[in-house]
Design a protein around this motif. Structure first.
Motif, short mmCIF file in Angstrom:
data_model
loop_
_atom_site.label_atom_id
_atom_site.label_comp_id
_atom_site.label_asym_id
_atom_site.label_seq_id
_atom_site.Cartn_x
_atom_site.Cartn_y
_atom_site.Cartn_z
N LEU A 114 0.78 -1.16 0.04
CA LEU A 114 -0.15 0.00 -0.10
C LEU A 114 0.98 1.16 -0.01
N VAL A 115 0.67 2.09 -0.75
CA VAL A 115 1.13 3.37 -0.84
C VAL A 115 0.25 4.50 -0.48
N LEU A 116 0.32 5.46 0.38
CA LEU A 116 -0.93 6.35 0.47
C LEU A 116 -0.44 7.66 1.30
N HIS A 117 -1.37 8.63 1.29
CA HIS A 117 -0.93 9.89 1.82
C HIS A 117 -0.73 9.72 3.48
N THR A 118 0.39 10.18 4.11
CA THR A 118 0.58 9.91 5.55
C THR A 118 -0.50 10.77 6.17
N LYS A 119 -0.92 11.99 5.91
CA LYS A 119 -1.37 12.73 6.82
C LYS A 119 -2.94 12.28 6.86
N SER A 120 -3.57 11.87 5.67
CA SER A 120 -4.93 11.45 5.57
C SER A 120 -5.02 10.22 6.31
N LEU A 121 -4.00 9.16 6.19
CA LEU A 121 -4.19 7.90 6.98
C LEU A 121 -4.14 8.37 8.53
N SER A 122 -3.15 9.27 8.75
CA SER A 122 -2.87 9.59 10.35
C SER A 122 -4.29 10.16 10.96
N ASP A 123 -4.79 11.17 10.21
CA ASP A 123 -6.42 11.49 10.67
C ASP A 123 -7.37 10.52 10.68
N ALA A 124 -7.38 9.68 9.66
CA ALA A 124 -8.66 8.87 9.68
C ALA A 124 -8.24 7.85 10.87
N ILE A 125 -7.03 7.49 11.07
CA ILE A 125 -6.79 6.60 12.19
C ILE A 125 -7.12 7.14 13.68
N ASP A 126 -6.63 8.41 13.45
CA ASP A 126 -7.00 9.34 14.98
C ASP A 126 -8.46 9.13 15.14
N ARG A 127 -9.34 9.44 14.18
CA ARG A 127 -10.74 9.55 14.47
C ARG A 127 -11.37 8.14 14.84
N ALA A 128 -10.86 6.99 14.26
CA ALA A 128 -11.03 5.60 14.57
C ALA A 128 -10.86 5.36 16.14
N TYR A 129 -9.64 5.92 16.48
CA TYR A 129 -8.80 5.54 17.70
C TYR A 129 -9.52 6.30 18.86
N LEU A 130 -10.17 7.23 18.50
CA LEU A 130 -11.02 7.90 19.48
C LEU A 130 -12.21 7.17 20.16
N LEU A 131 -12.67 6.51 19.13
CA LEU A 131 -13.80 5.62 19.50
C LEU A 131 -13.25 4.42 20.14
N SER A 132 -12.12 3.60 19.64
CA SER A 132 -11.76 2.19 20.20
C SER A 132 -10.94 2.43 21.73
N ARG A 133 -10.54 4.07 21.85
CA ARG A 133 -10.14 4.34 23.07
C ARG A 133 -11.06 4.15 24.24
N GLU A 134 -12.46 4.17 23.97
CA GLU A 134 -13.42 4.28 24.82
C GLU A 134 -13.54 2.76 25.32
N GLU A 135 -13.27 1.72 24.41
CA GLU A 135 -13.30 0.48 24.59
C GLU A 135 -11.94 -0.02 25.18
#
Lengths: 380, 380
Positions: free
Chosen positions: A265-286
């Motif tokens: 996979l090759v992709l844009h670092t910041k886009s991936l980082s932002d998307a994972i950050d949003r998913a992290y917010l929810l997973s953190r609650e678990e």
């Protein structure tokens, strides 16, 4: 000892050496800062026996008179109070005079401080290192290498060797490795150094490297590094930073890094980082931090996380390149975010070897760093 | 409920109401933020039963379309996650749609969030206040009055009434009093309000006033304050901040404030503050915070502290005026520094009534605030 010194010069030196003062030492002398004054200048030293820092203030620098030594001598002053008070002295000029039984008087403006000094003879002597193995590196490059790896060391004292970063130098290539058994960070750089110089198996505490980073000045200065038997010395201009190597042998990690991938996979670092950050917010609650990455039909990937109590976050991302097998993998998003934070390349490469095998993350612009994360073994 | 809203408008409202979300509530609905959307706008509400905050987003403001409500309705969303995710949504526009059983879909750019919403009918209804007693005060003035007093409330739950600030309004003068029995802070201001309006014995939690301060905008806006039976409502533009008054009767503190002094002192606020700060650094190491103030022969005062282990700090200070008896007094330097931090006058007045009696500190430029500290009873 009797001297007059500029507050700002004294303060800078005190702040530098203070990082080696142990806050929980049971040996009283180690909770102090040693001051030595002679006809060359004023030297401050602090040590917690693992780290020692020495800062030298020359009497003159760039036509400026930093200090005047009226009478040579030494004393050890209580660090915690001394570090705070030096910042807050009212006058630019500070007078320090040591009297009988190391009673020390400090004058600045109308402020008069009388301190119980300790005998400098009791202060540990800094090691004298064999300077056979010396090489130089730019300060900001060293800082960057530390930043690329130090977050991956373990904080668990059950495997002390893994609390350190492994250093090696071979054919002019300086390499750092850090791992906590769940993730691994490596970083290397080609130095302009004598190719015959080499070492391996040098392990330096991650915490120490963090402190070293704070002492490295922002201006781009060359740092001389002396690697001796059991000690490493960093020479940063007038600051000498000594550290003990960690005992023990570091595990061989070279074999766990895959070189062939099933999905790339090759992709844009910041886009991936932002998307994972949003998913992290929810997973953190678990409290699991589990985030999933899946390839989607028609190209691209999906980042998602879910919580039985709260719901679900999902997001499709465009990718620059995607080759190989379909994939669905789960990982600790906190670990992934730690890596993405230090990737200094607009695009990044991620290589997968299967849902249960290591994930490799690299910047796309260069080969200087490589990170590995083990996936979570989940049932769905 | 179905609406489209600007992320920045939603974020600002969410951040404001989030201050009323209880982090340790055992009542699930209180860990949520209620959203109501209708043809006038979107209203967010949070409450921990002591404080409730409501923030209203009008559909349009200054020619800008903030929100479009496609279908009216309400839902309660989990606050902790919602507060964090709204900040990080990728697109300026956010779509929120509530489906069956309050399942809520949030879309912004490629991000899709599905949240378990709660029934808004379960959310506590905000009190309807009798708006008989209403007065107005400039936001920055209210902030300053809170700052002048709130540090003096007690943190001890054994005297709950003293965790609050006492408010009264008499002849157009609004007055605040706070005390923890070791120190006292008072502050008053003449308001341009109906002189027949008056109240006394209103006690508002210091913690609540701290939260209120954070919500008061920096621009100079008028705040309407409604004082009702057991509730106080602050109206800050589109934000409504409700708080319960504390139960119980506040002790009468008027009699402990001396008006005749044996020694009177006028001096430069910052010089005194700096000198006490240096003495505090040493006294802190002794964990007592005791600093001494003495008049010196020939005029001026001396600030000093000592520690058997570390030594002694002393400093002579010039004063603008010094009248009355010689003096030697000891006090908690932390308490004194708290007061000196909020004195908004270049010179200050200190009145002493003896080594064992209250110390009074006032700005010299105006009579709007008065602070009292009890001295330490020391033997030497």
């Amino acid at each position: 000892m009797k001297l007059t010194i500029l507050r700002n010069e004294l303060n800078e030196a005190v702040q530098n050496v203070s990082k080696a003062v142990s806050s929980r030492s049971t040996i009283p002398i180690l909770s102090g800062i040693k001051i030595d004054a002679n006809d060359r200048g004023v030297t401050l030293t602090a040590s917690d026996t693992d780290i020692s820092i020495q800062s030298f203030i020359p009497l003159e620098r760039a036509e400026q008179q930093n200090a005047t030594v009226h009478r040579s001598g030494s004393v050890v002053l209580p660090a915690k109070f001394f570090v705070e008070i030096v910042k807050k002295l009212p006058n630019e000029e500070v007078n320090i005079e040591v009297g009988e039984r190391f009673q020390t008087m400090i004058h600045s403006g109308a402020t008069e401080i009388q301190l119980v000094g300790l005998d400098p003879e009791e202060f540990p002597v800094l090691p004298t290192l064999q300077e056979d193995q010396v090489f130089s590196i730019a300060g900001d490059l060293l800082k960057s290498m530390i930043r690329q790896t130090v977050f991956a060391v373990t904080t668990s004292e059950s495997t002390p060797i893994l609390t350190g970063v492994l250093w090696s130098l071979q054919d002019g290539v300086l390499k750092f490795v850090a791992t906590d058994r769940h993730r691994l960070g490596t970083c290397k750089v080609q130095l302009d150094t004598d190719p015959s110089l080499s070492f391996s198996g040098v392990v330096i505490s991650g915490k120490t490297l963090g402190e070293l980073s704070k002492v490295i000045p922002d201006q781009n200065t060359l740092i001389d590094i002396v690697v001796a038997d059991s000690q490493v010395l960093f020479k940063l201009g007038n600051v000498m930073f000594f550290t003990r190597m960690l005992d023990g042998s570091y595990p061989d990690t070279s074999k766990i890094i895959p070189t062939n991938f099933k999905t790339e996979l090759v992709l844009h670092t910041k886009s991936l980082s932002d998307a994972i950050d949003r998913a992290y917010l929810l997973s953190r609650e678990e409290k699991t931090n589990i985030v999933r990455l899946s390839t989607v039909e028609g190209g691209g990937i999906e980042i998602s996380s879910s919580s039985s109590e709260l719901g679900r976050v999902q997001e499709q991302l465009d990718v620059t390149e995607l080759t190989g097998e379909e994939l669905r993998i789960a990982f600790n998003s906190k670990y992934m975010l730690d890596v993405l934070k230090v990737i200094d390349s607009e695009q990044l490469f991620i290589g997968f070897t299967g849902a249960m095998s290591p994930i490799i993350i690299k910047p796309r612009d260069h080969e200087n760093s490589l990170h590995l994360i083990l996936p979570y073994r989940t049932t769905n």
